[in-house]
Motif scaffolding. Structure first.
Motif, PDB file in Angstrom:
ATOM      1  N   TYR A  14       0.869  -1.169   0.000  1.00  0.00           N
ATOM      2  CA  TYR A  14       0.000   0.000   0.000  1.00  0.00           C
ATOM      3  C   TYR A  14       0.903   1.215   0.000  1.00  0.00           C
ATOM      4  N   TYR A  15       0.879   1.961  -1.064  1.00  0.00           N
ATOM      5  CA  TYR A  15       1.743   3.134  -1.242  1.00  0.00           C
ATOM      6  C   TYR A  15       3.215   2.768  -1.025  1.00  0.00           C
ATOM      7  N   ALA A  16       3.698   1.806  -1.794  1.00  0.00           N
ATOM      8  CA  ALA A  16       5.067   1.320  -1.631  1.00  0.00           C
ATOM      9  C   ALA A  16       5.945   1.577  -2.859  1.00  0.00           C
ATOM     10  N   ALA A  17       5.541   2.467  -3.732  1.00  0.00           N
ATOM     11  CA  ALA A  17       6.283   2.702  -4.977  1.00  0.00           C
ATOM     12  C   ALA A  17       7.737   3.093  -4.728  1.00  0.00           C
ATOM     13  N   LYS A  18       7.996   3.837  -3.674  1.00  0.00           N
ATOM     14  CA  LYS A  18       9.348   4.341  -3.411  1.00  0.00           C
ATOM     15  C   LYS A  18      10.295   3.281  -2.855  1.00  0.00           C
ATOM     16  N   THR A  19       9.765   2.237  -2.244  1.00  0.00           N
ATOM     17  CA  THR A  19      10.627   1.274  -1.546  1.00  0.00           C
ATOM     18  C   THR A  19      10.576  -0.143  -2.112  1.00  0.00           C
ATOM     19  N   VAL A  20       9.603  -0.461  -2.939  1.00  0.00           N
ATOM     20  CA  VAL A  20       9.446  -1.843  -3.393  1.00  0.00           C
ATOM     21  C   VAL A  20      10.635  -2.319  -4.227  1.00  0.00           C
ATOM     22  N   GLY A  21      11.234  -1.459  -5.016  1.00  0.00           N
ATOM     23  CA  GLY A  21      12.377  -1.860  -5.828  1.00  0.00           C
ATOM     24  C   GLY A  21      13.558  -2.302  -4.984  1.00  0.00           C
ATOM     25  N   LYS A  22      13.861  -1.539  -3.963  1.00  0.00           N
ATOM     26  CA  LYS A  22      14.971  -1.883  -3.062  1.00  0.00           C
ATOM     27  C   LYS A  22      14.664  -3.182  -2.316  1.00  0.00           C
ATOM     28  N   THR A  23      13.415  -3.340  -1.895  1.00  0.00           N
ATOM     29  CA  THR A  23      13.018  -4.545  -1.164  1.00  0.00           C
ATOM     30  C   THR A  23      13.182  -5.782  -2.044  1.00  0.00           C
ATOM     31  N   VAL A  24      12.644  -5.738  -3.250  1.00  0.00           N
ATOM     32  CA  VAL A  24      12.717  -6.893  -4.159  1.00  0.00           C
ATOM     33  C   VAL A  24      14.165  -7.205  -4.526  1.00  0.00           C
ATOM     34  N   ALA A  25      14.982  -6.184  -4.715  1.00  0.00           N
ATOM     35  CA  ALA A  25      16.383  -6.404  -5.091  1.00  0.00           C
ATOM     36  C   ALA A  25      17.155  -7.186  -4.041  1.00  0.00           C
ATOM     37  N   ASP A  26      16.757  -7.082  -2.780  1.00  0.00           N
ATOM     38  CA  ASP A  26      17.487  -7.753  -1.704  1.00  0.00           C
ATOM     39  C   ASP A  26      16.895  -9.111  -1.295  1.00  0.00           C
ATOM     40  N   ILE A  27      15.876  -9.564  -1.981  1.00  0.00           N
ATOM     41  CA  ILE A  27      15.331 -10.901  -1.703  1.00  0.00           C
ATOM     42  C   ILE A  27      16.290 -11.935  -2.302  1.00  0.00           C
ATOM     43  N   PRO A  28      16.688 -12.947  -1.534  1.00  0.00           N
ATOM     44  CA  PRO A  28      17.609 -13.971  -2.066  1.00  0.00           C
ATOM     45  C   PRO A  28      16.897 -14.869  -3.085  1.00  0.00           C
ATOM     46  N   ARG A  29      16.840 -14.412  -4.328  1.00  0.00           N
ATOM     47  CA  ARG A  29      16.039 -15.066  -5.371  1.00  0.00           C
ATOM     48  C   ARG A  29      16.526 -16.470  -5.730  1.00  0.00           C
ATOM     49  N   GLU A  30      17.763 -16.803  -5.374  1.00  0.00           N
ATOM     50  CA  GLU A  30      18.245 -18.155  -5.685  1.00  0.00           C
ATOM     51  C   GLU A  30      17.525 -19.226  -4.857  1.00  0.00           C
ATOM     52  N   TYR A  31      16.859 -18.819  -3.793  1.00  0.00           N
ATOM     53  CA  TYR A  31      16.101 -19.755  -2.945  1.00  0.00           C
ATOM     54  C   TYR A  31      14.596 -19.528  -3.022  1.00  0.00           C
ATOM     55  N   VAL A  32      14.194 -18.365  -3.451  1.00  0.00           N
ATOM     56  CA  VAL A  32      12.774 -18.011  -3.492  1.00  0.00           C
ATOM     57  C   VAL A  32      12.221 -18.345  -4.873  1.00  0.00           C
ATOM     58  N   ASP A  33      11.164 -19.146  -4.902  1.00  0.00           N
ATOM     59  CA  ASP A  33      10.599 -19.590  -6.172  1.00  0.00           C
ATOM     60  C   ASP A  33       9.650 -18.577  -6.795  1.00  0.00           C
ATOM     61  N   ILE A  34       8.918 -17.852  -5.976  1.00  0.00           N
ATOM     62  CA  ILE A  34       7.961 -16.884  -6.499  1.00  0.00           C
ATOM     63  C   ILE A  34       7.832 -15.713  -5.527  1.00  0.00           C
ATOM     64  N   VAL A  35       7.756 -14.525  -6.087  1.00  0.00           N
ATOM     65  CA  VAL A  35       7.514 -13.309  -5.309  1.00  0.00           C
ATOM     66  C   VAL A  35       6.182 -12.751  -5.783  1.00  0.00           C
ATOM     67  N   ILE A  36       5.270 -12.570  -4.840  1.00  0.00           N
ATOM     68  CA  ILE A  36       3.919 -12.104  -5.145  1.00  0.00           C
ATOM     69  C   ILE A  36       3.672 -10.800  -4.398  1.00  0.00           C
ATOM     70  N   LEU A  37       3.303  -9.759  -5.131  1.00  0.00           N
ATOM     71  CA  LEU A  37       2.937  -8.495  -4.522  1.00  0.00           C
ATOM     72  C   LEU A  37       1.472  -8.219  -4.841  1.00  0.00           C
ATOM     73  N   VAL A  38       0.718  -7.824  -3.825  1.00  0.00           N
ATOM     74  CA  VAL A  38      -0.666  -7.411  -4.031  1.00  0.00           C
ATOM     75  C   VAL A  38      -0.786  -5.963  -3.584  1.00  0.00           C
ATOM     76  N   ASP A  39      -1.058  -5.101  -4.560  1.00  0.00           N
ATOM     77  CA  ASP A  39      -1.250  -3.675  -4.280  1.00  0.00           C
ATOM     78  C   ASP A  39      -2.691  -3.469  -3.836  1.00  0.00           C
ATOM     79  N   ASP A  40      -2.850  -2.864  -2.681  1.00  0.00           N
ATOM     80  CA  ASP A  40      -4.184  -2.693  -2.092  1.00  0.00           C
ATOM     81  C   ASP A  40      -4.821  -1.371  -2.524  1.00  0.00           C
ATOM     82  N   ALA A  41      -4.968  -1.204  -3.845  1.00  0.00           N
ATOM     83  CA  ALA A  41      -5.628  -0.029  -4.432  1.00  0.00           C
ATOM     84  C   ALA A  41      -4.906   1.275  -4.104  1.00  0.00           C
ATOM     85  N   SER A  42      -3.580   1.224  -4.092  1.00  0.00           N
ATOM     86  CA  SER A  42      -2.804   2.446  -3.876  1.00  0.00           C
ATOM     87  C   SER A  42      -3.067   3.424  -5.009  1.00  0.00           C
ATOM     88  N   LYS A  43      -2.960   4.687  -4.706  1.00  0.00           N
ATOM     89  CA  LYS A  43      -3.140   5.717  -5.728  1.00  0.00           C
ATOM     90  C   LYS A  43      -1.801   6.260  -6.235  1.00  0.00           C
TER      91      LYS A  43
END
Length: 141
Positions: A14-43
């Motif tokens: 919810y209103y995460a446009a400024k931080t979501v890129g940094k968050t996703v970049a630091d997820i250890p993707r070599e172990y994570v099979d799927i990343v799911i984001l649900v935007d709760d009608a942010s404007k």
């Protein structure tokens, strides 16, 4: 995949446009099979920003509030066949690199639930009211 378990990271946004890129970049993707984001009608641009990151992105047309959005995140992870679901807030108040140790604790089968406290690190300093730190500060652990 970790110890034969499919790992999903879900992000109720919810209103995460400024931080979501940094968050996703630091997820250890070599172990994570799927990343799911649900935007709760942010404007703001949360939905478009997340789509550009190459993750699975969904949008609630109507704001479901935090609990409703978390439920949708969890259901989408289960529908994707996840054995382990790590909920990570896209505001970077929890360091995304904790997903690996949390998933490892769950993958062993010894733990059924792992909880993180954003008050135990530097991530929430300056963004959370002081009184929210008191339960952790007074804890015997």
């Amino acid at each position: 995949m970790l110890l034969g378990k499919k790992i999903a990271v879900t992000m109720p946004a919810y209103y995460a446009a400024k931080t979501v890129g940094k968050t996703v970049a630091d997820i250890p993707r070599e172990y994570v099979d799927i990343v799911i984001l649900v935007d709760d009608a942010s404007k703001d641009d949360t939905f478009a920003t997340a789509q550009a990151l190459g993750i699975s992105v969904f949008r609630n047309e109507k704001n479901l509030n935090y609990g409703g959005n978390v439920k949708r995140c969890l259901q989408l992870a289960l529908d994707a066949g996840a054995d382990i679901v790590i909920q990570l807030h896209p505001d970077y108040q929890y360091p995304p690199k904790v997903t690996l140790p949390m998933a490892a604790m769950l993958a062993t089968g010894y733990h059924d639930l792992v909880l993180g406290a954003r008050t135990s690190g530097k991530g929430a300093r300056g963004t959370m009211p002081f009184w929210r730190y008191l339960p952790t500060a007074c804890s015997p652990w």
